[in-house]
Scaffold this motif. Structure first.
Motif, PDB file in Angstrom:
ATOM      1  N   TYR A  96      39.233  41.634  32.881  1.00  0.00           N
ATOM      2  CA  TYR A  96      40.686  41.700  32.778  1.00  0.00           C
ATOM      3  C   TYR A  96      41.079  42.026  31.346  1.00  0.00           C
ATOM      4  N   ALA A 110      49.356  46.779  37.879  1.00  0.00           N
ATOM      5  CA  ALA A 110      47.917  46.565  37.808  1.00  0.00           C
ATOM      6  C   ALA A 110      47.207  47.825  38.274  1.00  0.00           C
ATOM      7  N   GLY A 114      40.679  45.608  36.834  1.00  0.00           N
ATOM      8  CA  GLY A 114      41.137  44.491  36.019  1.00  0.00           C
ATOM      9  C   GLY A 114      42.191  44.832  34.988  1.00  0.00           C
ATOM     10  N   LEU A 140      47.955  39.535  38.151  1.00  0.00           N
ATOM     11  CA  LEU A 140      46.637  38.991  38.479  1.00  0.00           C
ATOM     12  C   LEU A 140      46.529  38.729  39.979  1.00  0.00           C
ATOM     13  N   HIS A 143      45.396  41.742  41.735  1.00  0.00           N
ATOM     14  CA  HIS A 143      43.941  41.896  41.640  1.00  0.00           C
ATOM     15  C   HIS A 143      43.235  40.931  42.593  1.00  0.00           C
TER      16      HIS A 143
END
Length: 167
Positions: A96, A110, A114, A140, A143
């Protein structure tokens, strides 16, 4: 010289006949149903690929490790917030990192592998670390739930063949 063949009117096709129209209609409905079945099958396949692909594949395919030439990696406040969010290490195993973007309005998104992009406009608008953690946590979540891979595989297995077949 072209020879002409004369036929009686009764021997020619009557395009207004109901049987012919129904036949074409049945064929069109069958073609539509086949296309919808292919679309649904391709969608199920794409979702299955996205949900079962190992993290190692995503890292290998989408994370070269090289810096992004268009967006500088952010090492400031947003990077610090990201590292605090990653401390429990219960997320997928990706590298990330967070990038700053000079794109138009306040936005974050995103990308596979990552990467998280946060526009400078959004960084200016979000005044607290909690607000920034909310934005980064949301990305996040994309992801973690594999939304990016799902979208990519749908484009690859559904949209691309559909555009090829339908023009």
């Amino acid at each position: 010289m072209i020879a002409h063949t004369h036929r009686a009117l009764a021997e020619t096709a009557d395009l207004s006949a109901p049987g012919i129209t129904r036949g074409y209609l049945r064929g069109a409905v069958r073609a539509f149903l086949v296309l919808m079945a292919l679309y649904a099958g391709a969608t199920v396949f794409a979702v299955a690929v996205a949900s079962s692909a190992p993290d190692a594949w995503e890292r290998e395919w989408f994370d070269s490790g090289a810096p992004d030439p268009l967006h500088p990696e952010n090492t400031g406040r947003s990077a610090q917030v990201l590292h605090r969010l990653l401390e429990p290490r219960e997320l997928r195993v990706l590298r990330y990192r967070i990038y700053s973007s000079r794109s138009g309005g306040p936005n974050a998104w995103a990308k596979p592998g990552g990467a998280i992009f946060v526009s400078e406009t959004l960084l200016d608008a979000v005044k607290t670390d909690i607000g920034l953690a909310t934005v980064i946590g949301h990305e996040l979540g994309h992801h973690e739930r594999r939304h990016i891979l799902d979208r990519f595989s749908r484009a690859l297995f559904v949209e691309l063949p559909g555009r090829f077949l339908l023009g």
